[in-house]
Scaffold this motif. Structure first.
Motif, PDB file in Angstrom:
ATOM      1  N   TYR A  60      16.977  -6.670 -14.734  1.00 25.22           N
ATOM      2  CA  TYR A  60      17.132  -6.339 -13.320  1.00 25.22           C
ATOM      3  C   TYR A  60      18.559  -5.840 -13.050  1.00 25.22           C
ATOM      4  O   TYR A  60      18.762  -4.789 -12.441  1.00 25.22           O
ATOM      5  N   HIS A  61      19.531  -6.584 -13.541  1.00 29.45           N
ATOM      6  CA  HIS A  61      20.929  -6.256 -13.257  1.00 29.45           C
ATOM      7  C   HIS A  61      21.381  -5.002 -13.999  1.00 29.45           C
ATOM      8  O   HIS A  61      22.140  -4.197 -13.462  1.00 29.45           O
ATOM      9  N   LYS A  64      19.882  -2.082 -12.116  1.00 32.68           N
ATOM     10  CA  LYS A  64      20.633  -1.858 -10.878  1.00 32.68           C
ATOM     11  C   LYS A  64      21.952  -1.133 -11.169  1.00 32.68           C
ATOM     12  O   LYS A  64      22.382  -0.274 -10.399  1.00 32.68           O
ATOM     13  N   GLU A  67      21.233   2.382 -11.696  1.00 31.36           N
ATOM     14  CA  GLU A  67      20.993   3.021 -10.395  1.00 31.36           C
ATOM     15  C   GLU A  67      22.317   3.397  -9.739  1.00 31.36           C
ATOM     16  O   GLU A  67      22.474   4.497  -9.222  1.00 31.36           O
ATOM     17  N   ARG A  68      23.275   2.471  -9.774  1.00 31.44           N
ATOM     18  CA  ARG A  68      24.597   2.758  -9.203  1.00 31.44           C
ATOM     19  C   ARG A  68      25.255   3.944  -9.879  1.00 31.44           C
ATOM     20  O   ARG A  68      25.943   4.731  -9.251  1.00 31.44           O
ATOM     21  N   ALA A  75      17.376   3.560 -15.517  1.00 34.05           N
ATOM     22  CA  ALA A  75      17.051   2.421 -14.663  1.00 34.05           C
ATOM     23  C   ALA A  75      15.555   2.146 -14.705  1.00 34.05           C
ATOM     24  O   ALA A  75      15.112   1.011 -14.900  1.00 34.05           O
ATOM     25  N   TYR A  79      13.665  -1.218 -16.071  1.00 36.49           N
ATOM     26  CA  TYR A  79      12.699  -2.029 -15.324  1.00 36.49           C
ATOM     27  C   TYR A  79      11.413  -2.198 -16.122  1.00 36.49           C
ATOM     28  O   TYR A  79      10.858  -3.295 -16.199  1.00 36.49           O
ATOM     29  N   ALA A 101      11.638  -3.750  -7.501  1.00 39.36           N
ATOM     30  CA  ALA A 101      12.825  -2.909  -7.661  1.00 39.36           C
ATOM     31  C   ALA A 101      12.434  -1.548  -8.223  1.00 39.36           C
ATOM     32  O   ALA A 101      12.959  -0.516  -7.812  1.00 39.36           O
ATOM     33  N   ASN A 104      10.931   0.657  -5.561  1.00 35.03           N
ATOM     34  CA  ASN A 104      11.964   1.264  -4.709  1.00 35.03           C
ATOM     35  C   ASN A 104      12.552   2.524  -5.324  1.00 35.03           C
ATOM     36  O   ASN A 104      13.029   3.403  -4.644  1.00 35.03           O
ATOM     37  N   LEU A 105      12.540   2.545  -6.648  1.00 32.14           N
ATOM     38  CA  LEU A 105      13.167   3.638  -7.379  1.00 32.14           C
ATOM     39  C   LEU A 105      12.283   4.884  -7.375  1.00 32.14           C
ATOM     40  O   LEU A 105      12.774   6.007  -7.332  1.00 32.14           O
TER      41      LEU A 105
END
Length: 112
Positions: A60-61, A64, A67-68, A75, A79, A101, A104-105
């Motif tokens: 997850y991290h 993320k 994604e940043r 990403a 997942y 998550a 959302n992507l």
């Protein structure tokens, strides 16, 4: 900030004594992230996926973080990997967190 770098030193000290401690690697990655040092965080998350692929919190991290960095394909794949591992482990909580998550992507089609 000063507190955090102290804690980082402490964690790295612990890690020297048990170099493959997943929780420590994870804590260090999170610490780097908190300090805005994404490259070091990335390095530690990736190390975790190699030394302990079953450590479910990583994915997850890590995703993320991708994604940043606007590395959306990485990403998405992260997942997916995390979801596979969560399924095998029967970890419903992690699975739904990763699935939400990922949703959302974007959709599978966006990443083919």
């Amino acid at each position: 900030l000063h507190m955090s770098s102290q804690r980082l030193k402490q964690l790295q000290g612990f890690l020297e004594n048990s170099p493959n401690d997943s929780f420590l690697l994870f804590a260090i990655a999170k610490e780097y992230e908190g300090l805005g040092q994404d490259e070091q965080a990335l390095e530690h998350y990736l190390l975790l996926t190699q030394t302990d692929p079953g450590y479910i919190g990583t994915y997850y991290h890590l995703a993320k973080l991708y994604e940043r960095k606007e590395e959306f394909l990485k990403a998405f794949q992260t997942y997916n990997t995390g979801m596979d591992i969560a399924k095998k482990a029967g970890d419903q909580h992690a699975l739904s967190e990763l699935a939400a998550a990922r949703l959302n992507l974007g959709d599978e089609e966006d990443f083919e």
